[in-house]
Write an enzyme that holds these catalytic residues in place. Sequence first.
Site, PDB file in Angstrom:
ATOM      1  N   TYR A   1       0.482  -0.872  -0.134  1.00 27.00           N
ATOM      2  CA  TYR A   1       0.248   0.097  -0.027  1.00 27.00           C
ATOM      3  C   TYR A   1       0.804   0.862  -0.258  1.00 27.00           C
ATOM      4  O   TYR A   1       1.437   1.786   1.032  1.00 27.00           O
ATOM      5  CB  TYR A   1      -0.514  -0.188   1.215  1.00 27.00           C
ATOM      6  CG  TYR A   1      -1.863  -0.723   0.857  1.00 27.00           C
ATOM      7  CD1 TYR A   1      -1.536  -1.748   0.082  1.00 27.00           C
ATOM      8  CD2 TYR A   1      -2.654  -1.238   2.780  1.00 27.00           C
ATOM      9  CE1 TYR A   1      -2.745  -2.503  -0.107  1.00 27.00           C
ATOM     10  CE2 TYR A   1      -3.769  -2.253   2.757  1.00 27.00           C
ATOM     11  CZ  TYR A   1      -3.703  -2.818   1.253  1.00 27.00           C
ATOM     12  OH  TYR A   1      -4.988  -3.621   1.279  1.00 27.00           O
TER      13      TYR A   1
ATOM     14  N   ARG B   1     -16.192   0.102  -2.191  1.00 26.27           N
ATOM     15  CA  ARG B   1     -15.335   0.588  -2.375  1.00 26.27           C
ATOM     16  C   ARG B   1     -15.361   2.505  -2.587  1.00 26.27           C
ATOM     17  O   ARG B   1     -15.236   3.247  -3.344  1.00 26.27           O
ATOM     18  CB  ARG B   1     -14.552   1.118  -3.477  1.00 26.27           C
ATOM     19  CG  ARG B   1     -13.874  -0.762  -3.471  1.00 26.27           C
ATOM     20  CD  ARG B   1     -12.839  -0.955  -4.284  1.00 26.27           C
ATOM     21  NE  ARG B   1     -12.664  -2.091  -4.489  1.00 26.27           N
ATOM     22  CZ  ARG B   1     -10.986  -2.428  -3.766  1.00 26.27           C
ATOM     23  NH1 ARG B   1     -10.343  -1.452  -3.328  1.00 26.27           N
ATOM     24  NH2 ARG B   1     -11.237  -4.005  -4.368  1.00 26.27           N
ATOM     25  N   GLY B   2     -16.996   2.869  -1.502  1.00 26.43           N
ATOM     26  CA  GLY B   2     -17.084   4.279  -1.903  1.00 26.43           C
ATOM     27  C   GLY B   2     -18.446   4.267  -2.454  1.00 26.43           C
ATOM     28  O   GLY B   2     -19.547   5.198  -2.562  1.00 26.43           O
TER      29      GLY B   2
ATOM     30  N   SER C   1     -21.805   4.342  -0.533  1.00 26.56           N
ATOM     31  CA  SER C   1     -21.421   5.368   0.757  1.00 26.56           C
ATOM     32  C   SER C   1     -22.683   6.340   0.628  1.00 26.56           C
ATOM     33  O   SER C   1     -22.836   7.120   1.833  1.00 26.56           O
ATOM     34  CB  SER C   1     -20.062   7.081   0.345  1.00 26.56           C
ATOM     35  OG  SER C   1     -20.346   7.480  -0.996  1.00 26.56           O
TER      36      SER C   1
HETATM   37  N1  LIG Z   1      -7.850  -8.323   1.171  1.00 23.90           N
HETATM   38  C1  LIG Z   1      -7.505  -7.220  -0.193  1.00 23.90           C
HETATM   39  O1  LIG Z   1      -7.874  -7.754  -1.521  1.00 23.90           O
HETATM   40  C2  LIG Z   1      -7.958  -6.187  -0.489  1.00 23.90           C
HETATM   41  C3  LIG Z   1      -8.765  -5.325  -1.284  1.00 23.90           C
HETATM   42  C4  LIG Z   1      -9.321  -3.750  -0.881  1.00 23.90           C
HETATM   43  C5  LIG Z   1      -8.961  -3.455   0.515  1.00 23.90           C
HETATM   44  N2  LIG Z   1      -8.865  -4.033   1.640  1.00 23.90           N
HETATM   45  C6  LIG Z   1      -9.006  -3.945   2.795  1.00 23.90           C
HETATM   46  O2  LIG Z   1      -9.603  -3.144   3.017  1.00 23.90           O
HETATM   47  C7  LIG Z   1     -10.145  -1.512   3.678  1.00 23.90           C
HETATM   48  C8  LIG Z   1     -11.541  -1.454   3.810  1.00 23.90           C
HETATM   49  O3  LIG Z   1     -11.304  -1.323   2.152  1.00 23.90           O
HETATM   50  P1  LIG Z   1     -12.015   0.004   1.382  1.00 23.90           P
HETATM   51  O4  LIG Z   1     -11.023   0.643   1.338  1.00 23.90           O
HETATM   52  O5  LIG Z   1     -12.189  -0.585  -0.436  1.00 23.90           O
HETATM   53  O6  LIG Z   1     -13.549   0.225   1.568  1.00 23.90           O
HETATM   54  P2  LIG Z   1     -14.500   1.143   1.944  1.00 23.90           P
HETATM   55  O7  LIG Z   1     -15.306   1.659   2.959  1.00 23.90           O
HETATM   56  O8  LIG Z   1     -15.739  -0.022   0.388  1.00 23.90           O
HETATM   57  O9  LIG Z   1     -14.416   2.103   1.050  1.00 23.90           O
HETATM   58  C9  LIG Z   1     -13.222   3.286   1.339  1.00 23.90           C
HETATM   59  C10 LIG Z   1     -14.321   4.115   0.603  1.00 23.90           C
HETATM   60  O10 LIG Z   1     -15.433   4.588   1.099  1.00 23.90           O
HETATM   61  C11 LIG Z   1     -16.169   6.099   0.927  1.00 23.90           C
HETATM   62  N3  LIG Z   1     -16.045   6.102   2.962  1.00 23.90           N
HETATM   63  C12 LIG Z   1     -15.372   5.530   3.299  1.00 23.90           C
HETATM   64  N4  LIG Z   1     -16.656   5.772   4.042  1.00 23.90           N
HETATM   65  C13 LIG Z   1     -17.834   6.437   3.956  1.00 23.90           C
HETATM   66  C14 LIG Z   1     -18.335   7.823   4.480  1.00 23.90           C
HETATM   67  N5  LIG Z   1     -18.635   7.344   6.175  1.00 23.90           N
HETATM   68  N6  LIG Z   1     -19.229   8.879   4.018  1.00 23.90           N
HETATM   69  C15 LIG Z   1     -18.973   8.526   2.498  1.00 23.90           C
HETATM   70  N7  LIG Z   1     -17.483   8.126   1.860  1.00 23.90           N
HETATM   71  C16 LIG Z   1     -17.229   6.649   2.451  1.00 23.90           C
HETATM   72  C17 LIG Z   1     -13.997   6.567   0.988  1.00 23.90           C
HETATM   73  O11 LIG Z   1     -14.101   7.098  -0.486  1.00 23.90           O
HETATM   74  P3  LIG Z   1     -13.709   8.658  -0.331  1.00 23.90           P
HETATM   75  O12 LIG Z   1     -11.995   8.989   0.587  1.00 23.90           O
HETATM   76  O13 LIG Z   1     -12.340   8.529  -1.529  1.00 23.90           O
HETATM   77  O14 LIG Z   1     -14.007   9.498  -0.116  1.00 23.90           O
HETATM   78  C18 LIG Z   1     -13.409   5.207   1.431  1.00 23.90           C
HETATM   79  O15 LIG Z   1     -12.183   6.148   0.704  1.00 23.90           O
HETATM   80  C19 LIG Z   1      -8.912  -1.276   3.305  1.00 23.90           C
HETATM   81  O16 LIG Z   1      -7.946  -0.092   3.272  1.00 23.90           O
HETATM   82  C20 LIG Z   1      -7.951  -2.397   3.245  1.00 23.90           C
HETATM   83  O17 LIG Z   1      -7.390  -2.375   4.192  1.00 23.90           O
HETATM   84  C21 LIG Z   1      -8.017  -5.716   1.154  1.00 23.90           C
END
Ligand SMILES: NC(=O)c1ccc[n+]([C@@H]2O[C@H](COP(=O)([O-])OP(=O)(O)OC[C@H]3O[C@@H](n4cnc5c(N)ncnc54)[C@H](OP(=O)(O)O)[C@@H]3O)[C@@H](O)[C@H]2O)c1
Length: 333
Positions: free
Chosen positions: A56, A208-209, A212
């Site tokens: 990352y 991933r948003g 959201s």
């Molecule tokens: N094992 C794997 O293959 C894998 C893959 C992906 C992720 N992960 C892990 O899982 C974690 C979470 O995944 P993810 O980041 O994809 O999760 P997610 O919660 O689906 O998406 C996160 C994005 O959603 C938006 N968001 C989050 N909370 C919000 C809210 N309350 N209101 C409005 N928008 C909101 C933000 O976008 P903006 O910041 O652009 O506003 C944020 O960057 C990662 O940090 C990582 O540690 C693992």
Amino acid sequence: MKQKQLGTNGPMVSALGLGCMGMSDFYGPADRNESLATIQAAVDAGIQLLDTGDFYGMGHNELLIREALATIPREKLFIAVKFGALRAPDRSFLGVDTRPAAVKNALAYTLQRLGTDYVDLYQPARVDPQVPIEDTVGAIKEMVDAGYVRHIGLSEAGADTLRRASKVHPIAQLQIEYSLVSRHIEEEILPTARELGIAISAYGVLSRGLLSGHWTPERSSQAGREFRGHLPRFQGENLEKNLALVEALRGIAEEKGANVAQIATAWVISRGEDVIPLIGARKRSHLADALAALELVLDADDLTRIEAAVPKDAVAGTRYDAWQMNMLDSERS
Ligand SMILES: NC(=O)c1ccc[n+]([C@@H]2O[C@H](COP(=O)([O-])OP(=O)(O)OC[C@H]3O[C@@H](n4cnc5c(N)ncnc54)[C@H](OP(=O)(O)O)[C@@H]3O)[C@@H](O)[C@H]2O)c1
């Protein structure tokens, strides 16, 4: 904060984990101070599970957590690290390498970057098709025996791989995408994980948003070269269809006095004691939504309405592009 067990006989961890990926990579620029403040606020709220990966930001995310460790005692954190994804200086992805020597080498660098002498959980980011899972997990087990790693996890592994890996060492968690619009695990992978006593570390809870409540076609256009600009669900007609699902969810959220992100997160929380959502917040305001979702009670009627608004297979588009889908062991079983 409520605690959940990470696998049968595994450690107790906070019912929510904080995924730190977006603080260093994938979703466009992040604000360093806000990222650190978000980690601190999460810990203050009782979250100890931090999820990261050595790739990352090519080490950036681990160095950020190291900065956070300047004010947070190490024992307050449960640090889960993924390894094995190979990257080039232009940030492109080259595949995976989880050979035993690569496992030990990656861990050595991770410990150095984090400035700690152990990680709480270590897991390959993807199942390497060239390396038997027994060899990869066997090498992590050696690192457990040597005291550098406390627990072992897997990411995006299928049912067969879970069974094989569990014979080498107990697997505490499977990290895998799980949300209202990504329910593929329910058929085989989730029942297998339950049978084997493996917890689910659910990522992409907001797709991933997309879920959201704040995503728009304009944001997709602006995403450009950013990761989400390439994801099938964020493009063209797929996006139009998917945002219609979000609007259906918004109506239910408003009736519950909540927002879309909170409802989508609460739905994942409702999946069971063995499902631990990883919150992708990189701002304190987003973290606050996730914490509010913990308090949101969804009864059977709410769940029926939510699942009618977003039917199981209603989403348009795969969760990754074709190249990345092809790398997912979890999509093969
Ligand atoms: N094992 C794997 O293959 C894998 C893959 C992906 C992720 N992960 C892990 O899982 C974690 C979470 O995944 P993810 O980041 O994809 O999760 P997610 O919660 O689906 O998406 C996160 C994005 O959603 C938006 N968001 C989050 N909370 C919000 C809210 N309350 N209101 C409005 N928008 C909101 C933000 O976008 P903006 O910041 O652009 O506003 C944020 O960057 C990662 O940090 C990582 O540690 C693992």
